[in-house]
Design a protein around this motif. Sequence first.
Motif, PDB file in Angstrom:
ATOM      1  N   ARG A  35     -12.658 -11.488  -8.097  1.00  0.00           N
ATOM      2  CA  ARG A  35     -13.184 -10.924  -9.338  1.00  0.00           C
ATOM      3  C   ARG A  35     -12.684  -9.504  -9.596  1.00  0.00           C
ATOM      4  O   ARG A  35     -12.587  -8.692  -8.682  1.00  0.00           O
ATOM      5  CB  ARG A  35     -14.702 -10.978  -9.375  1.00  0.00           C
ATOM      6  N   PRO A  36     -12.371  -9.220 -10.859  1.00  0.00           N
ATOM      7  CA  PRO A  36     -11.887  -7.872 -11.216  1.00  0.00           C
ATOM      8  C   PRO A  36     -13.045  -6.891 -11.240  1.00  0.00           C
ATOM      9  O   PRO A  36     -14.058  -7.134 -11.879  1.00  0.00           O
ATOM     10  CB  PRO A  36     -11.293  -8.076 -12.611  1.00  0.00           C
ATOM     11  N   THR A  42      -8.466  -4.623 -10.899  1.00  0.00           N
ATOM     12  CA  THR A  42      -8.263  -4.536  -9.451  1.00  0.00           C
ATOM     13  C   THR A  42      -9.210  -5.482  -8.718  1.00  0.00           C
ATOM     14  O   THR A  42     -10.421  -5.491  -8.974  1.00  0.00           O
ATOM     15  CB  THR A  42      -8.473  -3.093  -8.959  1.00  0.00           C
ATOM     16  N   ASN A  43      -8.645  -6.281  -7.828  1.00  0.00           N
ATOM     17  CA  ASN A  43      -9.413  -7.263  -7.068  1.00  0.00           C
ATOM     18  C   ASN A  43      -8.807  -7.402  -5.682  1.00  0.00           C
ATOM     19  O   ASN A  43      -7.631  -7.094  -5.466  1.00  0.00           O
ATOM     20  CB  ASN A  43      -9.440  -8.605  -7.804  1.00  0.00           C
ATOM     21  N   LEU A  44      -9.585  -7.856  -4.729  1.00  0.00           N
ATOM     22  CA  LEU A  44      -9.156  -7.854  -3.331  1.00  0.00           C
ATOM     23  C   LEU A  44      -7.979  -8.786  -3.055  1.00  0.00           C
ATOM     24  O   LEU A  44      -6.987  -8.377  -2.448  1.00  0.00           O
ATOM     25  CB  LEU A  44     -10.333  -8.211  -2.426  1.00  0.00           C
ATOM     26  N   LEU A  45      -8.066 -10.028  -3.482  1.00  0.00           N
ATOM     27  CA  LEU A  45      -6.988 -10.965  -3.185  1.00  0.00           C
ATOM     28  C   LEU A  45      -5.706 -10.570  -3.929  1.00  0.00           C
ATOM     29  O   LEU A  45      -4.600 -10.751  -3.410  1.00  0.00           O
ATOM     30  CB  LEU A  45      -7.415 -12.392  -3.547  1.00  0.00           C
ATOM     31  N   GLY A  46      -5.868  -9.975  -5.099  1.00  0.00           N
ATOM     32  CA  GLY A  46      -4.710  -9.469  -5.829  1.00  0.00           C
ATOM     33  C   GLY A  46      -4.010  -8.343  -5.084  1.00  0.00           C
ATOM     34  O   GLY A  46      -2.780  -8.250  -5.095  1.00  0.00           O
ATOM     35  N   ARG A 146      -2.417   3.320   0.348  1.00  0.00           N
ATOM     36  CA  ARG A 146      -2.989   3.564  -0.987  1.00  0.00           C
ATOM     37  C   ARG A 146      -3.759   2.329  -1.459  1.00  0.00           C
ATOM     38  O   ARG A 146      -4.906   2.413  -1.912  1.00  0.00           O
ATOM     39  CB  ARG A 146      -1.863   3.894  -1.964  1.00  0.00           C
ATOM     40  N   HIS A 147      -3.151   1.155  -1.310  1.00  0.00           N
ATOM     41  CA  HIS A 147      -3.818  -0.064  -1.762  1.00  0.00           C
ATOM     42  C   HIS A 147      -4.956  -0.475  -0.828  1.00  0.00           C
ATOM     43  O   HIS A 147      -5.946  -1.060  -1.277  1.00  0.00           O
ATOM     44  CB  HIS A 147      -2.801  -1.187  -1.943  1.00  0.00           C
ATOM     45  N   ALA A 148      -4.837  -0.150   0.455  1.00  0.00           N
ATOM     46  CA  ALA A 148      -5.974  -0.388   1.361  1.00  0.00           C
ATOM     47  C   ALA A 148      -7.151   0.479   0.929  1.00  0.00           C
ATOM     48  O   ALA A 148      -8.311   0.064   1.023  1.00  0.00           O
ATOM     49  CB  ALA A 148      -5.573  -0.099   2.805  1.00  0.00           C
ATOM     50  N   GLY A 149      -6.873   1.681   0.430  1.00  0.00           N
ATOM     51  CA  GLY A 149      -7.927   2.543  -0.113  1.00  0.00           C
ATOM     52  C   GLY A 149      -8.570   1.934  -1.348  1.00  0.00           C
ATOM     53  O   GLY A 149      -9.796   2.009  -1.523  1.00  0.00           O
ATOM     54  N   HIS A 150      -7.742   1.321  -2.203  1.00  0.00           N
ATOM     55  CA  HIS A 150      -8.318   0.605  -3.346  1.00  0.00           C
ATOM     56  C   HIS A 150      -9.246  -0.506  -2.852  1.00  0.00           C
ATOM     57  O   HIS A 150     -10.343  -0.700  -3.390  1.00  0.00           O
ATOM     58  CB  HIS A 150      -7.206  -0.027  -4.196  1.00  0.00           C
ATOM     59  N   ALA A 151      -8.794  -1.223  -1.829  1.00  0.00           N
ATOM     60  CA  ALA A 151      -9.613  -2.312  -1.280  1.00  0.00           C
ATOM     61  C   ALA A 151     -10.918  -1.781  -0.689  1.00  0.00           C
ATOM     62  O   ALA A 151     -11.959  -2.439  -0.796  1.00  0.00           O
ATOM     63  CB  ALA A 151      -8.820  -3.079  -0.214  1.00  0.00           C
ATOM     64  N   ASP A 152     -10.884  -0.583  -0.088  1.00  0.00           N
ATOM     65  CA  ASP A 152     -12.111   0.037   0.412  1.00  0.00           C
ATOM     66  C   ASP A 152     -13.154   0.139  -0.699  1.00  0.00           C
ATOM     67  O   ASP A 152     -14.318  -0.228  -0.519  1.00  0.00           O
ATOM     68  CB  ASP A 152     -11.838   1.467   0.911  1.00  0.00           C
ATOM     69  N   ILE A 153     -12.724   0.666  -1.832  1.00  0.00           N
ATOM     70  CA  ILE A 153     -13.658   0.900  -2.943  1.00  0.00           C
ATOM     71  C   ILE A 153     -14.131  -0.424  -3.530  1.00  0.00           C
ATOM     72  O   ILE A 153     -15.328  -0.605  -3.794  1.00  0.00           O
ATOM     73  CB  ILE A 153     -12.970   1.742  -4.034  1.00  0.00           C
ATOM     74  N   VAL A 154     -13.200  -1.359  -3.726  1.00  0.00           N
ATOM     75  CA  VAL A 154     -13.575  -2.654  -4.312  1.00  0.00           C
ATOM     76  C   VAL A 154     -14.576  -3.372  -3.416  1.00  0.00           C
ATOM     77  O   VAL A 154     -15.592  -3.894  -3.881  1.00  0.00           O
ATOM     78  CB  VAL A 154     -12.323  -3.516  -4.578  1.00  0.00           C
ATOM     79  N   GLU A 156     -16.623  -2.042  -1.252  1.00  0.00           N
ATOM     80  CA  GLU A 156     -17.902  -1.334  -1.297  1.00  0.00           C
ATOM     81  C   GLU A 156     -18.681  -1.699  -2.560  1.00  0.00           C
ATOM     82  O   GLU A 156     -19.899  -1.848  -2.525  1.00  0.00           O
ATOM     83  CB  GLU A 156     -17.680   0.177  -1.225  1.00  0.00           C
ATOM     84  N   LEU A 157     -17.973  -1.874  -3.670  1.00  0.00           N
ATOM     85  CA  LEU A 157     -18.637  -2.276  -4.911  1.00  0.00           C
ATOM     86  C   LEU A 157     -19.250  -3.670  -4.803  1.00  0.00           C
ATOM     87  O   LEU A 157     -20.255  -3.969  -5.447  1.00  0.00           O
ATOM     88  CB  LEU A 157     -17.649  -2.243  -6.079  1.00  0.00           C
ATOM     89  N   ILE A 158     -18.654  -4.520  -3.988  1.00  0.00           N
ATOM     90  CA  ILE A 158     -19.143  -5.894  -3.848  1.00  0.00           C
ATOM     91  C   ILE A 158     -20.393  -5.952  -2.976  1.00  0.00           C
ATOM     92  O   ILE A 158     -21.414  -6.525  -3.361  1.00  0.00           O
ATOM     93  CB  ILE A 158     -18.038  -6.812  -3.269  1.00  0.00           C
ATOM     94  N   ASP A 159     -20.309  -5.374  -1.761  1.00  0.00           N
ATOM     95  CA  ASP A 159     -21.436  -5.555  -0.839  1.00  0.00           C
ATOM     96  C   ASP A 159     -21.730  -4.347   0.046  1.00  0.00           C
ATOM     97  O   ASP A 159     -22.407  -4.469   1.060  1.00  0.00           O
ATOM     98  CB  ASP A 159     -21.205  -6.788   0.044  1.00  0.00           C
ATOM     99  N   ASP A 160     -21.245  -3.173  -0.360  1.00  0.00           N
ATOM    100  CA  ASP A 160     -21.486  -1.921   0.369  1.00  0.00           C
ATOM    101  C   ASP A 160     -20.793  -1.841   1.728  1.00  0.00           C
ATOM    102  O   ASP A 160     -21.050  -0.901   2.491  1.00  0.00           O
ATOM    103  CB  ASP A 160     -22.990  -1.644   0.559  1.00  0.00           C
ATOM    104  N   SER A 161     -19.896  -2.782   2.057  1.00  0.00           N
ATOM    105  CA  SER A 161     -19.158  -2.689   3.321  1.00  0.00           C
ATOM    106  C   SER A 161     -18.157  -1.548   3.243  1.00  0.00           C
ATOM    107  O   SER A 161     -17.464  -1.391   2.239  1.00  0.00           O
ATOM    108  CB  SER A 161     -18.403  -3.997   3.609  1.00  0.00           C
ATOM    109  N   ILE A 162     -18.085  -0.758   4.307  1.00  0.00           N
ATOM    110  CA  ILE A 162     -17.182   0.387   4.331  1.00  0.00           C
ATOM    111  C   ILE A 162     -16.467   0.462   5.677  1.00  0.00           C
ATOM    112  O   ILE A 162     -16.871  -0.185   6.637  1.00  0.00           O
ATOM    113  CB  ILE A 162     -17.918   1.713   4.058  1.00  0.00           C
ATOM    114  N   GLY A 163     -15.409   1.257   5.745  1.00  0.00           N
ATOM    115  CA  GLY A 163     -14.680   1.477   6.983  1.00  0.00           C
ATOM    116  C   GLY A 163     -13.428   0.643   7.076  1.00  0.00           C
ATOM    117  O   GLY A 163     -13.118  -0.165   6.205  1.00  0.00           O
ATOM    118  N   GLU A 164     -12.690   0.866   8.170  1.00  0.00           N
ATOM    119  CA  GLU A 164     -11.423   0.161   8.386  1.00  0.00           C
ATOM    120  C   GLU A 164     -11.608  -1.176   9.086  1.00  0.00           C
ATOM    121  O   GLU A 164     -10.671  -1.956   9.198  1.00  0.00           O
ATOM    122  CB  GLU A 164     -10.469   1.026   9.209  1.00  0.00           C
TER     123      GLU A 164
END
Length: 199
Positions: A35-36, A42-46, A146-154, A156-164
């Motif tokens: 989902r965007p 921006t979406n995770l699988l993308g 850079r894109h892993a950072g985008h994935a961090d934010i996305v 977190e928006l989905i389920d509050d998961s954070i970190g590497e």
Amino acid sequence: MTEADLKADLQHYLRKARAALLWKVEGLSEYDVRRPLTSTGTNLLGLVKHLTTVELLYLGIVYDRPFDEFLPWFREDAEPNSDMWATADESREFILGLYRRAADHADATIEAVPLDAVCHIPWWGENGSEANLHQVLTHLIAECHRHAGHADIVRELIDDSIGEGPNDDRIPSTDAGWWKSYHSQLEEAARSADGLAVR
């Protein structure tokens, strides 16, 4: 430092970004990985699909080491941004497997090509540009993180998961109450700095 040591160091940072990105899609529904979550889609699988493309371009095509699988979004008539999202027919397993195979292909290029080997990158400027493998890897590491950072934010928006990863010990707290208080503290500081009434 030998060339082998330098390559290993560069690969370490590239692999770290890859692992963080793959962890971001774990445990989510098909909807959530696709989902965007920004106005630009921006979406995770993308993000995974896009970085598959990036690795195959920089550590495949420009070094005349083509990948042996056909990717429809590489066609000249492909829909714009078609590497930034997964169609309903492109399964998560297909995209993740493709990413892993592209990473293996990229790693084989790193092993086979000397760090000073020059390539031509046509999309860098009007007439393209030359770069050596060391420069290509530095660019690729920056892009992947850079894109892993985008994935961090996305994520977190989905389920509050954070970190590497699931056991990232650099996270200040796993307590939702602590984060709520921290968020309020930042909101108050932002309002105060802008002259707005603190709530």
